[in-house]
Write a protein that holds these residues in place. Structure first.
Motif, PDB file in Angstrom:
ATOM      1  N   ASP A 272       0.604   9.101  -7.554  1.00 17.89           N
ATOM      2  CA  ASP A 272       0.265   9.917  -6.389  1.00 17.89           C
ATOM      3  C   ASP A 272      -1.188   9.704  -5.971  1.00 17.89           C
ATOM      4  O   ASP A 272      -1.513   9.689  -4.787  1.00 17.89           O
ATOM      5  N   GLY A 273      -2.076   9.492  -6.960  1.00 20.01           N
ATOM      6  CA  GLY A 273      -3.477   9.270  -6.647  1.00 20.01           C
ATOM      7  C   GLY A 273      -3.696   7.985  -5.862  1.00 20.01           C
ATOM      8  O   GLY A 273      -4.464   7.954  -4.890  1.00 20.01           O
ATOM      9  N   PHE A 274      -3.033   6.901  -6.261  1.00 18.69           N
ATOM     10  CA  PHE A 274      -3.180   5.637  -5.542  1.00 18.69           C
ATOM     11  C   PHE A 274      -2.519   5.708  -4.166  1.00 18.69           C
ATOM     12  O   PHE A 274      -2.989   5.069  -3.218  1.00 18.69           O
ATOM     13  N   LYS A 275      -1.445   6.471  -4.054  1.00 16.99           N
ATOM     14  CA  LYS A 275      -0.803   6.639  -2.746  1.00 16.99           C
ATOM     15  C   LYS A 275      -1.773   7.326  -1.781  1.00 16.99           C
ATOM     16  O   LYS A 275      -1.933   6.910  -0.624  1.00 16.99           O
ATOM     17  N   LYS A 276      -2.456   8.363  -2.265  1.00 16.98           N
ATOM     18  CA  LYS A 276      -3.414   9.066  -1.409  1.00 16.98           C
ATOM     19  C   LYS A 276      -4.598   8.172  -1.064  1.00 16.98           C
ATOM     20  O   LYS A 276      -5.099   8.205   0.065  1.00 16.98           O
ATOM     21  N   LYS A 277      -5.051   7.373  -2.040  1.00 18.05           N
ATOM     22  CA  LYS A 277      -6.151   6.454  -1.756  1.00 18.05           C
ATOM     23  C   LYS A 277      -5.751   5.441  -0.696  1.00 18.05           C
ATOM     24  O   LYS A 277      -6.524   5.131   0.220  1.00 18.05           O
TER      25      LYS A 277
ATOM     26  N   ASN B  18      -0.653  -1.992  -4.383  1.00 15.18           N
ATOM     27  CA  ASN B  18      -0.015  -2.614  -5.550  1.00 15.18           C
ATOM     28  C   ASN B  18       0.044  -1.651  -6.730  1.00 15.18           C
ATOM     29  O   ASN B  18       1.057  -1.579  -7.437  1.00 15.18           O
ATOM     30  N   ARG B  19      -1.037  -0.903  -6.968  1.00 18.43           N
ATOM     31  CA  ARG B  19      -1.037   0.056  -8.076  1.00 18.43           C
ATOM     32  C   ARG B  19      -0.055   1.194  -7.825  1.00 18.43           C
ATOM     33  O   ARG B  19       0.605   1.674  -8.757  1.00 18.43           O
ATOM     34  N   TRP B  20       0.058   1.621  -6.567  1.00 13.25           N
ATOM     35  CA  TRP B  20       1.039   2.658  -6.218  1.00 13.25           C
ATOM     36  C   TRP B  20       2.445   2.157  -6.530  1.00 13.25           C
ATOM     37  O   TRP B  20       3.257   2.864  -7.149  1.00 13.25           O
ATOM     38  N   ILE B  21       2.737   0.925  -6.135  1.00 12.57           N
ATOM     39  CA  ILE B  21       4.066   0.365  -6.362  1.00 12.57           C
ATOM     40  C   ILE B  21       4.328   0.192  -7.852  1.00 12.57           C
ATOM     41  O   ILE B  21       5.411   0.530  -8.363  1.00 12.57           O
ATOM     42  N   GLU B  22       3.329  -0.322  -8.596  1.00 12.49           N
ATOM     43  CA  GLU B  22       3.499  -0.554 -10.029  1.00 12.49           C
ATOM     44  C   GLU B  22       3.757   0.747 -10.779  1.00 12.49           C
ATOM     45  O   GLU B  22       4.658   0.836 -11.623  1.00 12.49           O
ATOM     46  N   LEU B  23       2.946   1.768 -10.490  1.00 14.75           N
ATOM     47  CA  LEU B  23       3.071   3.031 -11.224  1.00 14.75           C
ATOM     48  C   LEU B  23       4.330   3.799 -10.842  1.00 14.75           C
ATOM     49  O   LEU B  23       4.767   4.679 -11.587  1.00 14.75           O
ATOM     50  N   SER B  24       4.924   3.494  -9.689  1.00 12.64           N
ATOM     51  CA  SER B  24       6.177   4.150  -9.301  1.00 12.64           C
ATOM     52  C   SER B  24       7.386   3.410  -9.844  1.00 12.64           C
ATOM     53  O   SER B  24       8.525   3.820  -9.611  1.00 12.64           O
ATOM     54  N   ASP B  25       7.130   2.300 -10.588  1.00 11.72           N
ATOM     55  CA  ASP B  25       8.209   1.476 -11.159  1.00 11.72           C
ATOM     56  C   ASP B  25       9.153   0.964 -10.079  1.00 11.72           C
ATOM     57  O   ASP B  25      10.368   0.872 -10.283  1.00 11.72           O
ATOM     58  N   THR B  26       8.602   0.647  -8.916  1.00  9.26           N
ATOM     59  CA  THR B  26       9.396   0.118  -7.814  1.00  9.26           C
ATOM     60  C   THR B  26       9.447  -1.406  -7.895  1.00  9.26           C
ATOM     61  O   THR B  26       8.406  -2.040  -8.053  1.00  9.26           O
ATOM     62  N   PRO B  27      10.643  -2.010  -7.773  1.00  9.85           N
ATOM     63  CA  PRO B  27      10.722  -3.476  -7.763  1.00  9.85           C
ATOM     64  C   PRO B  27       9.949  -4.043  -6.568  1.00  9.85           C
ATOM     65  O   PRO B  27      10.018  -3.498  -5.471  1.00  9.85           O
ATOM     66  N   LYS B  28       9.209  -5.127  -6.784  1.00 13.91           N
ATOM     67  CA  LYS B  28       8.426  -5.732  -5.707  1.00 13.91           C
ATOM     68  C   LYS B  28       9.308  -6.656  -4.875  1.00 13.91           C
ATOM     69  O   LYS B  28       9.106  -7.861  -4.786  1.00 13.91           O
TER      70      LYS B  28
ATOM     71  N   GLU C 186      -8.334   6.257   2.196  1.00 11.59           N
ATOM     72  CA  GLU C 186      -9.619   5.597   1.978  1.00 11.59           C
ATOM     73  C   GLU C 186     -10.097   4.918   3.259  1.00 11.59           C
ATOM     74  O   GLU C 186      -9.335   4.225   3.935  1.00 11.59           O
ATOM     75  N   VAL C 187     -11.374   5.093   3.589  1.00 13.87           N
ATOM     76  CA  VAL C 187     -11.981   4.485   4.779  1.00 13.87           C
ATOM     77  C   VAL C 187     -12.944   3.388   4.323  1.00 13.87           C
ATOM     78  O   VAL C 187     -13.337   3.343   3.154  1.00 13.87           O
ATOM     79  N   PRO C 188     -13.320   2.470   5.220  1.00 14.95           N
ATOM     80  CA  PRO C 188     -14.267   1.419   4.834  1.00 14.95           C
ATOM     81  C   PRO C 188     -15.584   2.003   4.327  1.00 14.95           C
ATOM     82  O   PRO C 188     -16.078   3.005   4.851  1.00 14.95           O
ATOM     83  N   GLN C 189     -16.150   1.382   3.309  1.00 12.24           N
ATOM     84  CA  GLN C 189     -17.414   1.826   2.738  1.00 12.24           C
ATOM     85  C   GLN C 189     -18.580   1.084   3.397  1.00 12.24           C
ATOM     86  O   GLN C 189     -18.385   0.041   4.028  1.00 12.24           O
ATOM     87  N   GLU C 190     -19.764   1.628   3.247  1.00 13.21           N
ATOM     88  CA  GLU C 190     -20.939   1.023   3.851  1.00 13.21           C
ATOM     89  C   GLU C 190     -21.150  -0.381   3.293  1.00 13.21           C
ATOM     90  O   GLU C 190     -21.139  -0.592   2.081  1.00 13.21           O
TER      91      GLU C 190
ATOM     92  N   ILE D 267      10.871   5.022   2.358  1.00 11.44           N
ATOM     93  CA  ILE D 267      11.838   6.033   2.831  1.00 11.44           C
ATOM     94  C   ILE D 267      11.778   7.270   1.946  1.00 11.44           C
ATOM     95  O   ILE D 267      11.805   8.407   2.428  1.00 11.44           O
ATOM     96  N   GLN D 268      11.675   7.053   0.641  1.00 11.86           N
ATOM     97  CA  GLN D 268      11.622   8.197  -0.276  1.00 11.86           C
ATOM     98  C   GLN D 268      10.382   9.041  -0.038  1.00 11.86           C
ATOM     99  O   GLN D 268      10.459  10.286   0.006  1.00 11.86           O
ATOM    100  N   GLU D 269       9.219   8.397   0.139  1.00 14.37           N
ATOM    101  CA  GLU D 269       7.999   9.150   0.374  1.00 14.37           C
ATOM    102  C   GLU D 269       8.038   9.879   1.708  1.00 14.37           C
ATOM    103  O   GLU D 269       7.554  11.005   1.823  1.00 14.37           O
ATOM    104  N   GLN D 270       8.626   9.247   2.727  1.00 15.01           N
ATOM    105  CA  GLN D 270       8.762   9.909   4.024  1.00 15.01           C
ATOM    106  C   GLN D 270       9.646  11.147   3.893  1.00 15.01           C
ATOM    107  O   GLN D 270       9.339  12.214   4.438  1.00 15.01           O
ATOM    108  N   PHE D 271      10.715  11.010   3.160  1.00 10.55           N
ATOM    109  CA  PHE D 271      11.631  12.134   2.940  1.00 10.55           C
ATOM    110  C   PHE D 271      10.907  13.268   2.214  1.00 10.55           C
ATOM    111  O   PHE D 271      10.993  14.441   2.617  1.00 10.55           O
TER     112      PHE D 271
END
Length: 319
Positions: free
Chosen positions: A149-154, A178-188, A158-162, A198-202
């Motif tokens: 969830d943390g990587f999904k929010k990032k 990539n980290r969001w996908i990996e930690l959710s155990d989603t096939p790439k 996240e906005v561009p840094q200086e 679709i799941q996150e939208q739901f």
């Protein structure tokens, strides 16, 4: 030895050639036993020699690995508390690959570079887990609340840094995704990514209580998500549309129409400013002019401040 065998044969009642045959047979048996003993002893000696050679090889490999670690580790700066741990781990992995480090040594190499909370996490792992880089990495990220969830929010916020260029910003976003996908155990795969979106939208738009229920149970597929949702809604006796949340909900403000207050739907960009009375009463807009605080007119028609040419509004009941 022969005399003993002859004596044994005589006691057994053997005579003449039978005694000679008995002696020869017993001598053959004894020779075979001695040969077996010699073979067993030789086999044992060979096994001991092989074991000593293997131990020597292991020590040589360990010494070589230690020398490699000692030579390589100082080239990478240690992690410091306050630095982005995810970015540091990414840099460590790139450095390890570039220097052709064996992946089974990554965990021990990383441990020499950790400080603060990250080092505490490593020190609390079991001996087996501490040798597994993936388990070490996951434990550290969880300690710094860098979860799925943390990587999904990032990725979404996240906005561009200086000083960060477009290419660098894109790489950073790609890393979060990539980290969001990996930690959710989603096939790439295309289907796997579609299911994740679709799941996150739901989950983001369905009723809050249903979303919490599903996130706690972590359905593995859209089919399982649909089944769990249906069971929950049936148990609570309501439909999916009840409590559904639009992503950008409209705001309702009170505006003046004639002499009666009515509620109309406006967006935040067009909503009216509030007067002091609204702010004091914590109301969206009470129908008063935010310039003078008077009722039955809005600011752009205010005749008291800056609009002297306008005539005051007529109160209800005036002739």
């Amino acid at each position: 030895m022969t005399d003993t065998l002859i004596e044994q044969a005589t006691k057994m009642g053997l005579e003449g050639p039978s005694i000679l045959e008995y002696v020869e047979k017993q001598q053959a048996i004894e020779r075979d036993e001695r040969a077996r003993e010699r073979d067993a002893q030789r086999k044992h000696e060979l096994e001991l020699e092989a074991l000593k050679l293997k131990q020597a090889e292991i020590k040589a490999v360990q010494k070589q690995n230690a020398e490699e670690v000692k030579a390589k580790t100082p080239r990478l700066p240690s992690f410091t508390e306050g630095e982005g741990i995810d970015e540091y781990l990414l840099r460590f992995e790139r450095f390890a690959r570039a220097n052709h480090w064996a992946e089974n040594t990554w965990a021990s190499l990383l441990s020499a570079l950790l400080t603060g909370r990250a080092l505490e996490v490593y020190s609390r792992l079991s001996d087996d887990d501490a040798k597994d880089y993936k388990k070490v990495k996951d434990a550290i990220l969880k300690r710094y609340e860098l979860t799925e969830d943390g990587f999904k929010k990032k990725f979404r916020s996240e906005v561009p840094q200086e000083g960060e260029g477009p290419d660098q910003y894109i790489v950073r976003l790609r890393g979060y995704l990539n980290r969001w996908i990996e930690l959710s155990d989603t096939p790439k795969t295309y289907e796997g990514i579609c299911d994740l979106i679709i799941q996150e939208q739901f989950l983001d738009l369905c009723p809050v209580d249903l979303s919490v229920h599903l996130r706690e149970r972590k359905p593995k597929s859209l089919e399982e998500l649909g089944k769990m949702s249906g069971q929950y809604l049936i148990a609570h006796g309501r439909g999916l549309f009840e409590g559904a949340r639009p992503r950008n909900p409209p705001r309702t403000d009170q505006v003046l129409s004639g002499t009666a207050n009515v509620r109309v739907v406006t967006t935040s960009a067009t909503s009216r400013r509030r007067c002091d009375r609204c702010i004091q009463n914590e109301a969206e807009w009470c129908g008063h002019c935010f310039r003078c605080g008077g009722s039955n007119h809005i600011a752009r028609r205010c005749w008291k401040q800056g609009n002297a040419a306008r005539t005051p509004p007529r109160d209800e009941g005036s002739s």
